[in-house]
Design a protein around this motif. Structure first.
Motif, PDB file in Angstrom:
ATOM      1  N   UNK A 111       0.857  -1.186   0.000  1.00 35.81           N
ATOM      2  CA  UNK A 111       0.000   0.000   0.000  1.00 35.81           C
ATOM      3  C   UNK A 111       0.895   1.238   0.000  1.00 35.81           C
ATOM      4  N   UNK A 112       0.581   2.184  -0.867  1.00 34.40           N
ATOM      5  CA  UNK A 112       1.375   3.412  -0.960  1.00 34.40           C
ATOM      6  C   UNK A 112       0.589   4.556  -0.317  1.00 34.40           C
ATOM      7  N   UNK A 113       1.283   5.350   0.466  1.00 31.52           N
ATOM      8  CA  UNK A 113       0.634   6.474   1.139  1.00 31.52           C
ATOM      9  C   UNK A 113       1.235   7.765   0.595  1.00 31.52           C
ATOM     10  N   UNK A 114       0.550   8.400  -0.370  1.00 26.64           N
ATOM     11  CA  UNK A 114       1.093   9.630  -0.967  1.00 26.64           C
ATOM     12  C   UNK A 114       0.900  10.832  -0.029  1.00 26.64           C
ATOM     13  N   UNK A 115       1.541  11.905  -0.399  1.00 30.75           N
ATOM     14  CA  UNK A 115       1.419  13.136   0.386  1.00 30.75           C
ATOM     15  C   UNK A 115       0.001  13.679   0.244  1.00 30.75           C
ATOM     16  N   UNK A 116      -0.521  14.141   1.337  1.00 37.44           N
ATOM     17  CA  UNK A 116      -1.865  14.703   1.296  1.00 37.44           C
ATOM     18  C   UNK A 116      -1.816  16.094   0.659  1.00 37.44           C
ATOM     19  N   UNK A 117      -2.916  16.507   0.035  1.00 35.37           N
ATOM     20  CA  UNK A 117      -2.995  17.844  -0.554  1.00 35.37           C
ATOM     21  C   UNK A 117      -3.067  18.917   0.521  1.00 35.37           C
ATOM     22  N   UNK A 118      -3.441  18.489   1.694  1.00 35.37           N
ATOM     23  CA  UNK A 118      -3.693  19.488   2.735  1.00 35.37           C
ATOM     24  C   UNK A 118      -2.623  19.547   3.817  1.00 35.37           C
ATOM     25  N   UNK A 119      -1.779  18.545   3.847  1.00 38.86           N
ATOM     26  CA  UNK A 119      -0.801  18.522   4.933  1.00 38.86           C
ATOM     27  C   UNK A 119       0.490  17.857   4.462  1.00 38.86           C
ATOM     28  N   UNK A 120       1.593  18.263   5.019  1.00 39.77           N
ATOM     29  CA  UNK A 120       2.881  17.671   4.628  1.00 39.77           C
ATOM     30  C   UNK A 120       3.278  16.537   5.569  1.00 39.77           C
ATOM     31  N   UNK A 121       2.386  16.102   6.395  1.00 36.13           N
ATOM     32  CA  UNK A 121       2.703  14.959   7.262  1.00 36.13           C
ATOM     33  C   UNK A 121       1.458  14.110   7.496  1.00 36.13           C
TER      34      UNK A 121
END
Lengths: 251, 187
Positions: A200-210
């Motif tokens: 499973x890949x967890x990309x960067x959120x559009x709203x937060x950098x963590x």
């Protein structure tokens, strides 16, 4: 949809079954056909010769009597078991009569032993999460505390010391990430990449950098209803490991 | 229960008495009650065993042994007499099917030669069903016969064939499916 009640006799149908048959005419037709097939067995003729009581008496005389064995004297079987148990207990008592409990002994080592004994190797770090970075050209391990590039996705690996039911939660989205099926995920000691063969890949959120993740190893499957009480719910019977995945601010 | 059984005296039961009364009377020592139960169920038991065993000699032995065992009074009535009788017939038939080498050389009781009779399916359609039924696994045959031919309840069938009550409807449906498939091969 499989309905095991199709074809059973009318008196064995439930009210719900009857209701369904009344509303679904094609289902009712199938039911009638199946029932008719079954009821054809009722119309089969009896055998052409019927035995008589005289046959039974003669059979009994030839092969009987068919008297059930009485179960008297079953307690006799307990006697040898009791004797063996008593002999075993006596032998154990005699062989341990001269032994001493090391922790009950005094001396300069006793404090050290007492301090060491409850410490289990790996217990404080029973569950931990390590992060890998994934991009189109491949994956790379990420040193502790390092950040991912904006275009990279995180791959999570959970390390477990002990056995139990493992689950992974997304703290920012307040959701269960893994397992994705309702069946609990029971693991033995080891490391597991989330998603196994296709991680499973967890990309960067559009709203937060963590993004924060929490892994829990529980003695029994735990259902979290209120995610605002996630830690409180899990803390009772679970060992917890957390990680905060951080991305560089530019994508 | 022992005291209750003794209250069912010989004079209290007739040929028309219920199975329960007759069984209790028999267990209390009334052999005539057993004779009436025998007359009441011999035809059903024989048909059931013949269709389970297929081999009429083995089937006759199953029925005779079932009634001989019931006659010995070494049993207790849990449920109906019919349920108990079908349970014994089912278990003996399954055992006979598992052991094809069972001794089938039966003496000619009552002057009749066993093995010279057949199931009575004269009708073409009935004969077709008999053939398809005979090819089913014994458990499937038993489930279908008990439920449809002998009219036992799903719960009673579950108890006889030893499956959990919630699985019996699936067993009935699956057995019927096998029968339907078998009929396609019987022209």
């Amino acid at each position: 949809l499989y309905r095991d009640w199709i074809g059973i006799r009318p008196e064995d149908l439930s009210e719900a079954n009857r209701g369904e048959l009344e509303h679904d005419h094609s289902l009712a037709a199938v039911h009638r056909a199946e029932l008719n097939l079954g009821l054809q067995l009722k119309g089969l003729p009896p055998t052409s010769r019927i035995l008589t009581l005289r046959d039974v008496y003669e059979y009994e005389a030839a092969y009987g009597p068919f008297v059930q064995e009485s179960r008297r004297g079953l307690w006799l079987y307990a006697v040898p078991v009791l004797i063996v148990s008593l002999v075993g207990i006596t032998l154990l008592t005699l062989s341990n009569s001269g032994s001493r409990n090391p922790l009950s002994e005094g001396g300069f080592l006793s404090d050290e032993i007492a301090i060491r004994t409850p410490t289990m190797v790996g217990y404080p770090d029973a569950v931990s999460i390590s992060i890998g970075a994934h991009q189109a050209s491949g994956a790379r391990a990420l040193p502790q505390g390092a950040t991912l590039r904006g275009f990279e996705s995180a791959i999570l690996t959970i390390h477990v010391a002990g056995t139990g039911f493992l689950s992974l939660y997304d703290l920012d989205e307040s959701s269960l990430v893994y397992p994705v099926t309702p069946e609990p995920w029971f693991v033995l000691e080891g490391s597991w990449q989330i998603g196994e063969d296709s991680p499973l890949l967890f990309p960067r959120s559009d709203f937060s950098s963590s993004r924060g993740f929490l892994a829990a190893l529980c003695e029994e499957p735990v259902v979290v209803i209120d995610y605002s009480l996630l830690r409180e719910t899990l803390n009772e019977k679970c060992k917890i490991g957390e990680v905060n995945v951080r991305w560089e601010s530019a994508r | 229960m022992g005291n209750a059984l003794r209250m069912v005296g010989i004079e209290k039961v007739t040929e028309e008495s219920s199975d329960l009364l007759l069984a209790e009377s028999f267990l209390a020592g009334n052999d005539v009650a057993f004779n009436w139960l025998f007359d009441r169920y011999i035809e059903q038991a024989t048909s059931f065993a013949w269709r389970l065993c297929v081999d009429p000699v083995v089937a006759d032995r199953v029925v005779m042994e079932a009634f001989a065992r019931l006659r010995c009074r070494g049993w207790k009535l849990h449920g109906s007499f019919r349920l108990h009788l079908f349970s014994v017939c089912h278990n003996l038939s399954v055992a006979a099917n598992k052991a094809p080498s069972i001794e089938v050389e039966a003496p000619a009781f009552g002057g009749a030669s066993i093995g010279a009779h057949s199931l009575g399916g004269e009708n073409v359609e009935q004969a077709r069903i008999e053939r398809a039924l005979a090819k089913l696994p014994v458990q499937a045959r038993s489930v279908l016969l008990l439920y449809y031919a002998h009219g036992l309840s799903p719960k009673e069938v579950a108890r006889i064939v030893d499956v959990r009550p919630h699985q019996i409807l699936s067993q009935i449906a699956g057995s019927r499916h096998l029968l339907r498939n078998g009929l396609k091969g019987e022209i």
